[in-house]
Design a protein around this motif. Structure first.
Motif, PDB file in Angstrom:
ATOM      1  N   GLU A 184       0.629   1.493  -3.831  1.00  0.00           N
ATOM      2  CA  GLU A 184      -0.210   1.289  -4.790  1.00  0.00           C
ATOM      3  C   GLU A 184      -1.410   1.897  -4.012  1.00  0.00           C
ATOM      4  O   GLU A 184      -1.571   2.035  -2.850  1.00  0.00           O
ATOM      5  CB  GLU A 184      -0.833  -0.440  -4.437  1.00  0.00           C
ATOM      6  CG  GLU A 184       0.364  -1.100  -5.299  1.00  0.00           C
ATOM      7  CD  GLU A 184       0.152  -2.608  -5.018  1.00  0.00           C
ATOM      8  OE1 GLU A 184      -1.033  -2.937  -4.712  1.00  0.00           O
ATOM      9  OE2 GLU A 184       0.706  -3.373  -5.524  1.00  0.00           O
ATOM     10  N   PRO A 185      -2.863   2.234  -4.742  1.00  0.00           N
ATOM     11  CA  PRO A 185      -3.837   2.714  -4.312  1.00  0.00           C
ATOM     12  C   PRO A 185      -4.770   1.549  -3.493  1.00  0.00           C
ATOM     13  O   PRO A 185      -4.520   0.418  -3.909  1.00  0.00           O
ATOM     14  CB  PRO A 185      -4.462   3.099  -5.520  1.00  0.00           C
ATOM     15  CG  PRO A 185      -4.096   2.605  -6.602  1.00  0.00           C
ATOM     16  CD  PRO A 185      -2.654   2.174  -6.214  1.00  0.00           C
ATOM     17  N   VAL A 228     -10.834   2.230  -9.374  1.00  0.00           N
ATOM     18  CA  VAL A 228      -9.556   2.820  -8.801  1.00  0.00           C
ATOM     19  C   VAL A 228      -9.055   3.351 -10.275  1.00  0.00           C
ATOM     20  O   VAL A 228      -9.076   2.746 -11.128  1.00  0.00           O
ATOM     21  CB  VAL A 228      -8.595   1.816  -8.366  1.00  0.00           C
ATOM     22  CG1 VAL A 228      -7.262   2.483  -8.005  1.00  0.00           C
ATOM     23  CG2 VAL A 228      -8.888   1.353  -7.100  1.00  0.00           C
ATOM     24  N   VAL A 283      -5.539   5.466 -11.462  1.00  0.00           N
ATOM     25  CA  VAL A 283      -4.216   5.899 -11.284  1.00  0.00           C
ATOM     26  C   VAL A 283      -4.070   7.047 -12.245  1.00  0.00           C
ATOM     27  O   VAL A 283      -4.036   6.980 -13.581  1.00  0.00           O
ATOM     28  CB  VAL A 283      -3.441   4.759 -11.315  1.00  0.00           C
ATOM     29  CG1 VAL A 283      -2.032   5.543 -11.187  1.00  0.00           C
ATOM     30  CG2 VAL A 283      -3.500   3.842 -10.343  1.00  0.00           C
ATOM     31  N   ARG A 337      -8.803   9.872  -2.101  1.00  0.00           N
ATOM     32  CA  ARG A 337      -7.883  10.142  -2.954  1.00  0.00           C
ATOM     33  C   ARG A 337      -6.454  10.397  -2.426  1.00  0.00           C
ATOM     34  O   ARG A 337      -6.479  10.424  -1.257  1.00  0.00           O
ATOM     35  CB  ARG A 337      -8.207  11.518  -3.706  1.00  0.00           C
ATOM     36  CG  ARG A 337      -9.400  11.993  -4.632  1.00  0.00           C
ATOM     37  CD  ARG A 337      -9.427  13.364  -4.780  1.00  0.00           C
ATOM     38  NE  ARG A 337     -10.529  13.361  -5.904  1.00  0.00           N
ATOM     39  CZ  ARG A 337     -10.504  13.440  -7.124  1.00  0.00           C
ATOM     40  NH1 ARG A 337      -9.278  13.552  -7.692  1.00  0.00           N
ATOM     41  NH2 ARG A 337     -11.577  13.615  -7.949  1.00  0.00           N
ATOM     42  N   GLY A 338      -5.646  10.017  -3.057  1.00  0.00           N
ATOM     43  CA  GLY A 338      -4.123  10.005  -2.589  1.00  0.00           C
ATOM     44  C   GLY A 338      -3.281  10.368  -3.694  1.00  0.00           C
ATOM     45  O   GLY A 338      -3.490  10.713  -4.689  1.00  0.00           O
ATOM     46  N   ARG A 360       0.766  -1.327   0.091  1.00  0.00           N
ATOM     47  CA  ARG A 360      -0.043   0.051  -0.036  1.00  0.00           C
ATOM     48  C   ARG A 360       0.873   1.010   0.001  1.00  0.00           C
ATOM     49  O   ARG A 360       0.268   2.302  -0.372  1.00  0.00           O
ATOM     50  CB  ARG A 360      -0.734  -0.016   1.193  1.00  0.00           C
ATOM     51  CG  ARG A 360      -2.117  -0.844   0.936  1.00  0.00           C
ATOM     52  CD  ARG A 360      -3.121   0.052   0.125  1.00  0.00           C
ATOM     53  NE  ARG A 360      -3.763   0.897   0.862  1.00  0.00           N
ATOM     54  CZ  ARG A 360      -3.651   2.444   0.467  1.00  0.00           C
ATOM     55  NH1 ARG A 360      -2.883   2.651  -0.788  1.00  0.00           N
ATOM     56  NH2 ARG A 360      -4.035   3.369   1.133  1.00  0.00           N
ATOM     57  N   GLY A 396      -1.477  11.311  -8.908  1.00  0.00           N
ATOM     58  CA  GLY A 396      -2.002  10.580  -7.458  1.00  0.00           C
ATOM     59  C   GLY A 396      -2.864   9.516  -8.126  1.00  0.00           C
ATOM     60  O   GLY A 396      -2.925   8.858  -9.097  1.00  0.00           O
ATOM     61  N   TRP A 397      -4.141   9.230  -7.329  1.00  0.00           N
ATOM     62  CA  TRP A 397      -5.153   8.216  -7.639  1.00  0.00           C
ATOM     63  C   TRP A 397      -6.342   8.640  -6.811  1.00  0.00           C
ATOM     64  O   TRP A 397      -6.368   9.457  -5.769  1.00  0.00           O
ATOM     65  CB  TRP A 397      -4.579   6.765  -7.229  1.00  0.00           C
ATOM     66  CG  TRP A 397      -4.097   6.746  -5.786  1.00  0.00           C
ATOM     67  CD1 TRP A 397      -2.851   6.810  -5.265  1.00  0.00           C
ATOM     68  CD2 TRP A 397      -4.993   6.492  -4.623  1.00  0.00           C
ATOM     69  NE1 TRP A 397      -2.776   6.850  -3.853  1.00  0.00           N
ATOM     70  CE2 TRP A 397      -4.122   6.687  -3.265  1.00  0.00           C
ATOM     71  CE3 TRP A 397      -6.336   6.619  -4.463  1.00  0.00           C
ATOM     72  CZ2 TRP A 397      -4.775   6.498  -2.149  1.00  0.00           C
ATOM     73  CZ3 TRP A 397      -6.737   6.272  -3.055  1.00  0.00           C
ATOM     74  CH2 TRP A 397      -6.010   6.385  -1.830  1.00  0.00           C
ATOM     75  N   SER A 398      -7.359   7.979  -7.419  1.00  0.00           N
ATOM     76  CA  SER A 398      -8.672   8.098  -6.672  1.00  0.00           C
ATOM     77  C   SER A 398      -9.411   6.633  -6.683  1.00  0.00           C
ATOM     78  O   SER A 398      -9.283   5.760  -7.607  1.00  0.00           O
ATOM     79  CB  SER A 398      -9.583   9.097  -7.518  1.00  0.00           C
ATOM     80  OG  SER A 398     -10.163   8.559  -8.564  1.00  0.00           O
ATOM     81  N   ALA A 399      -9.876   6.310  -5.421  1.00  0.00           N
ATOM     82  CA  ALA A 399     -10.769   5.095  -5.404  1.00  0.00           C
ATOM     83  C   ALA A 399     -12.110   5.396  -4.897  1.00  0.00           C
ATOM     84  O   ALA A 399     -12.223   6.284  -4.017  1.00  0.00           O
ATOM     85  CB  ALA A 399      -9.859   4.182  -4.532  1.00  0.00           C
TER      86      ALA A 399
END
Length: 69
Positions: free
Chosen positions: A36-37, A50, A52, A68-69, A33, A56-59
């Motif tokens: 990875e998201p 998810v 990417v 979000r990250g 983690r 960043g990323w959103s799930a």
């Protein structure tokens, strides 16, 4: 929809493998983690959509909203 990051809901499921977070070791999941998201909602165990991105990323969980990250 609610934002998961500020949620007061209890975390029950592993966000990487979807297994019960209280059972067994999830050290490998925690290590993965870092890069990875999340793949599973920690509140309802649903598989999240998810995406990417370069920044960043959103799930998204259909029940609990976006993270979000």
């Amino acid at each position: 929809m609610t934002e998961l990051a500020g949620s007061a809901l209890a975390r029950r499921w592993c966000d990487r493998c979807g297994a019960d977070a209280a059972v067994g070791g999830h050290e490998a999941c925690a290590a993965a983690r870092a890069l990875e998201p999340p793949r599973f909602c920690t509140h309802c165990r649903r598989r999240m959509k998810v995406q990417v991105l370069p920044v960043g990323w959103s799930a998204v969980c259909v029940e609990h909203g976006e993270l979000r990250g």
